[in-house]
Design an enzyme around this catalytic site. Structure first.
Site, PDB file in Angstrom:
ATOM      1  N   THR A 174       6.986  -1.817   1.469  1.00 12.83           N
ATOM      2  CA  THR A 174       7.712  -0.633   1.943  1.00 12.83           C
ATOM      3  C   THR A 174       7.007   0.590   1.363  1.00 12.83           C
ATOM      4  OG1 THR A 174       9.177  -0.338   0.052  1.00 12.83           O
ATOM      5  CG2 THR A 174       9.874  -1.940   1.714  1.00 12.83           C
ATOM      6  N   ASP A 175       7.436   1.771   1.780  1.00 11.98           N
ATOM      7  CA  ASP A 175       6.839   2.982   1.228  1.00 11.98           C
ATOM      8  C   ASP A 175       7.066   3.078  -0.277  1.00 11.98           C
ATOM      9  OD1 ASP A 175       5.906   3.629   3.650  1.00 11.98           O
ATOM     10  OD2 ASP A 175       7.493   5.077   4.137  1.00 11.98           O
ATOM     11  N   CYS A 176       8.257   2.673  -0.691  1.00 14.02           N
ATOM     12  CA  CYS A 176       8.540   2.766  -2.130  1.00 14.02           C
ATOM     13  C   CYS A 176       8.055   1.543  -2.906  1.00 14.02           C
ATOM     14  CB  CYS A 176      10.018   3.022  -2.372  1.00 14.02           C
ATOM     15  SG  CYS A 176      11.113   2.019  -1.361  1.00 14.02           S
ATOM     16  N   TYR A 177       7.925   0.404  -2.211  1.00 12.92           N
ATOM     17  CA  TYR A 177       7.429  -0.831  -2.852  1.00 12.92           C
ATOM     18  C   TYR A 177       6.281  -1.388  -2.022  1.00 12.92           C
ATOM     19  CZ  TYR A 177      11.723  -0.945  -5.665  1.00 12.92           C
ATOM     20  OH  TYR A 177      12.733  -0.657  -6.531  1.00 12.92           O
TER      21      TYR A 177
END
Ligand code: SF4
Ligand code: SF4
Lengths: 500, 132
Positions: free
Chosen positions: A129-132
């Site tokens: 994901t964008d954050c992970y």
């Protein structure tokens, strides 16, 4: 009337004047002094149990990697843990099997290895994901490398547990161990006189928040365990404790052949003796606790109760079933249960462990429901074919071959004069006989040990029987042992294919 | 001494034991026998001096003969003294001491292997149980 408060008892623990005994020692004290004087004399009674508790596991927080990953699936030494929660949290169940080693290794072994100081291989995958952003992670972690490793066992410390035997004609491999045919042995579990919940059957001092001994460390009771059935004295506990402080003396992986993996968990619960009723309850003996002996040869939820026995009888090494002496063995370790009760006693005597009252009591009148099933139940009678051709045992192999060819069946039950099934022949048996130049009677080449089914049996049970014996068809018999049909693995696969 | 005789499915219907006994005149004292469609397994006592003779007769007929000369071994580090092994042993090798420690009398062991399957802690093993 003696009345003590938990604060008075803890004050005595603090100043070293507390009198603590194990639940086994308490039996004689109450017998000698009576419950009132015993409750004056004794402040805390300690209990202990050490046995297989499948419903156990550990919550881990692994720490964040760089770049970070939101784990979607995670494996520890190839044993999958559940990570359908925050990024690097996961619950490893004790009974989960290794993907590559199957029943040899599982969650319980990972837990034991970690306590022993070994590192485990962590493998995780994610969609990113964008954050992970990270998609795959491989690392090796020891217990000290993790932020938390909190053992949380949804169902432990059964108040008592039914014993198992086997009235069928084959050995069955169960979570109660190997059960030999024809009531060849009995296995049981539970600490009897030392069992925590049996020493406080009204749950007056054991409940949410009680401080306990768990796996060699201090732990706590979360509350009622799953399947808590207090109305029938089958109470259970959900417990938690810090895995990092536990010891392999009290946490051990176990393999039950043919069943799978479990974890032996050591639990000790102190019972503050607040009044004489509690003193009386802690005087419970092995002879006072009676359990049912169930026939595990019957593959059903409602296994028949054959008889009853007390823990005293079971511990004697032999009980009587249907007039026959049957050897018993315990699956839980009474020796370790004793060690736990003694160790907890010493902790309290030394002022290292304080007793507590529950902040919430366990439900007193609950029972465990059976599962509601909406999928419908299929019986053998619904899928068997009733158009079954048989052959007489005195017929020739040639005739058998002809019938199989013409009828396009693979299995031909063999009957005797009185129409009882005495064997079965398959196309394979016939080819074998022919290749060996044997053309005599069916009787000489048939398989004599015929595995059969009944029309009112559940299909799932019969499917398991086919698997176990490595056969592909079972003659279906009525109560007079006459053949009324035949059920094949093809019939069963077709049914399952329809269901899914 | 004890021997284990394994007979595979191809030859399980042949009277291998009987023929070997008749041929050699060596007596086998059978303590355990199991036969089904897929194989046969027999544990028997035989005098040491007769072992080679009967072994030869059996092996020449396709059986596999194993010398059972090392009894059950207990790994005390793994054993938790549960006692699960006690009720499955046909010869009462195991018992509970007064303090609930496991007692093992290996001299009674016929190396049938039942307890090895039963032990939940992999504490029991038949080590020297290789094919002779
Ligand atoms: S079953 Fe295994 S662990 Fe239990 S007493 Fe026997 S050898 Fe020990
Ligand atoms: S191998 Fe068989 S005879 Fe030997 S101890 Fe185990 S169960 Fe008993």
């Amino acid at each position: 009337m003696v009345k003590k408060t938990i604060h008075e008892i803890n004050a005595k623990i603090r100043d070293g004047s507390v009198n603590v005994v194990t639940a086994e020692e308490m039996v004689d004290i109450v017998a000698e002094l009576g419950p009132e004087d015993a409750s004056r004399e004794v402040d805390v009674v300690t209990t202990g149990t050490f046995g297989a508790m499948c419903s156990s596991g550990v919550w881990f927080n692994f720490g964040h990697s760089e770049p970070p990953i939101k784990m979607q699936k995670v494996w520890m030494n190839d044993v999958e843990a559940y990570t359908g929660v925050a990024a690097v949290d996961a619950f490893l169940g004790a009974a989960q099997l290794s993907e590559s080693m199957g029943m040899e290794y599982g969650g319980a072994h990972v837990i034991e290895d970690l306590i022993r100081g070994k590192s485990v291989e962590l493998h995780a995958v994610s969609h990113g994901t964008d954050c992970y952003p990270r998609k795959v992670l491989d690392t090796s972690l020891a217990l000290a490398d993790m932020n938390q490793a909190i053992m949380v066992n949804p169902r432990n410390a059964y108040q008592k547990y039914n014993a198992a035997t086997n009235g069928s004609r084959q050995t069955v491999q169960t979570y109660m161990g190997s059960l030999l045919p024809n009531f060849g042995n009995v296995t049981y579990s539970g600490a009897g006189v030392l069992s925590p919940l049996s020493n406080d059957p009204d749950y007056r001092t054991i409940g949410t928040g009680s401080r306990i001994f768990l796996g060699g460390a201090q732990g706590y009771i979360v509350g009622q365990g799953t399947q808590h059935a207090s109305a029938d004295q089958f109470g259970t506990l959900m417990v938690q404790g810090d895995l990092k402080k536990m010891s392999t003396d009290y946490i051990r992986a176990a393999n039950f052949t043919g069943y799978g993996i479990s974890l032996y968990v050591g639990i000790g619960i102190p019972i503050p003796v607040l009044d004489e009723e509690i003193a009386q309850a802690t005087a419970v003996t092995d002879a006072d606790i009676t359990i049912n002996i169930l026939d595990y040869g019957v593959p059903s939820r409602d296994r028949p109760v054959l008889c009853q026995a007390s823990y005293a009888e079971l511990r004697s090494g032999c009980i009587e079933i249907n007039g026959k002496d049957v050897a018993t063995s315990s699956l839980s370790s009474f020796k370790t249960a004793r060690r736990i009760a003694a160790e907890l006693r010493d902790w309290i005597s030394r002022g290292e462990f304080f007793v507590s009252m529950p902040v919430e009591n366990l439900p007193a009148d609950s029972s465990a429901k059976a599962m509601k099933e909406t999928g419908g139940v299929s019986l053998v009678s619904e899928i068997m074919s009733t158009n079954v051709v048989t052959i007489d045992k005195d017929a020739s192999v040639y005739k058998a071959a002809k019938i199989i060819m013409e009828a396009e069946f693979n299995h031909l039950p063999v009957v005797s004069g009185d129409n009882l099934v005495v064997g079965i022949v398959t196309a394979w048996d016939i080819s074998k006989a022919v290749s060996q130049g044997k053309f005599d009677l069916v009787e000489d080449m048939m398989t004599r040990k015929v595995i059969t089914a009944k029309a009112d049996e559940r299909v799932d049970v019969v499917a398991r029987r086919l698997d176990r014996h490595g056969v592909s068809a079972l003659p279906v018999l009525n109560n007079e042992d006459h053949i009324i049909g035949i059920v094949t693995s093809d019939d069963i696969s077709k049914l399952f294919a329809r269901r899914h | 001494m004890k021997v284990k005789i394994n007979i595979s499915s191809e030859i399980v219907t042949k009277p291998i034991l009987a023929e070997s006994i008749v041929e050699t005149g060596v007596l086998l004292n059978v303590s355990q026998a199991h036969f089904d469609r897929s194989h046969g397994e027999v544990v028997a006592d035989v005098l040491e001096e007769h072992f080679e003779k009967i072994r030869h007769a059996l092996v020449s007929r396709g059986a596999v003969v194993t010398r059972l000369d090392t009894p059950i071994e207990l790994n005390e580090d793994e054993c938790v003294d549960c006692g699960a092994c006690i009720s499955v042993c046909p010869t009462k090798v195991f018992s509970m001491d007064k303090d609930y420690s496991l007692l093992v009398d290996t001299s009674k062991c016929i190396q049938c292997g039942t307890c090895v399957e039963m032990c939940p802690h992999n504490a029991l093993a038949l080590i020297n149980n290789k094919h002779a």
